[in-house]
Design a protein around this motif. Structure first.
Motif: not given
Length: 152
Positions: A134-140
């Motif tokens: 599971a890859r963490v993706l930051l938006a803001n």
């Protein structure tokens, strides 16, 4: 009395048109608003997370608030199902990782470090799920300074 006929006709027309407009039959789109995931991406592998926030506590004082919008990219269907079942544990681990970053690693009056924050959140996600994938993706990432009285 000259206006009574047209006035009654307009009122009747309005009375007949009101139920049609209320039911969505007025030519507008009757689709429901998009979910948060549909607004961000159409990828089935993306699992949106709620907005997280944590206080920035340094020198025994509240220095502001760190706010993060993010999601997880989970290509493996079985792992994605496990993540959905463990969503409360994932949210708790991600909040804890953000609180740790904002109080220990972040320094006031500097830009937040997305690499370090992502690393800490990734470790938390891998620990909860028991495996990588599971890859963490930051938006803001937003740092909000506290409102101070003008006399201070």
């Amino acid at each position: 009395m000259r206006f009574a006929g047209p006035l009654i006709a307009m009122l009747m027309l309005a009375a007949l048109a009101a139920p049609a407009a209320a039911s969505g039959g007025g030519g507008g789109s009757s689709q429901a608003p998009a979910t948060r995931q549909e607004r961000l991406t159409s990828a089935e592998t993306y699992m949106p997370m709620p907005t997280f926030s944590a206080g920035v506590l340094q020198r025994n004082d509240n220095q502001g608030t760190m706010v993060v919008d993010m999601g997880l990219d989970i290509p493996d269907e079985a792992l994605r199902h496990r993540a959905q079942l463990n969503a409360p544990r994932l949210r708790d681990a991600l909040r804890t990782a953000l609180a740790n970053y904002s109080s220990v690693y972040y320094r006031v009056h500097t830009a937040p470090n997305p690499t370090e924050l992502t690393r800490q959140m990734q470790i938390a996600v891998d620990r909860v799920l028991g495996t990588q994938g599971a890859r963490v993706l930051l938006a803001n990432i937003i740092y909000q300074r506290p409102q101070r009285p003008s006399g201070r």
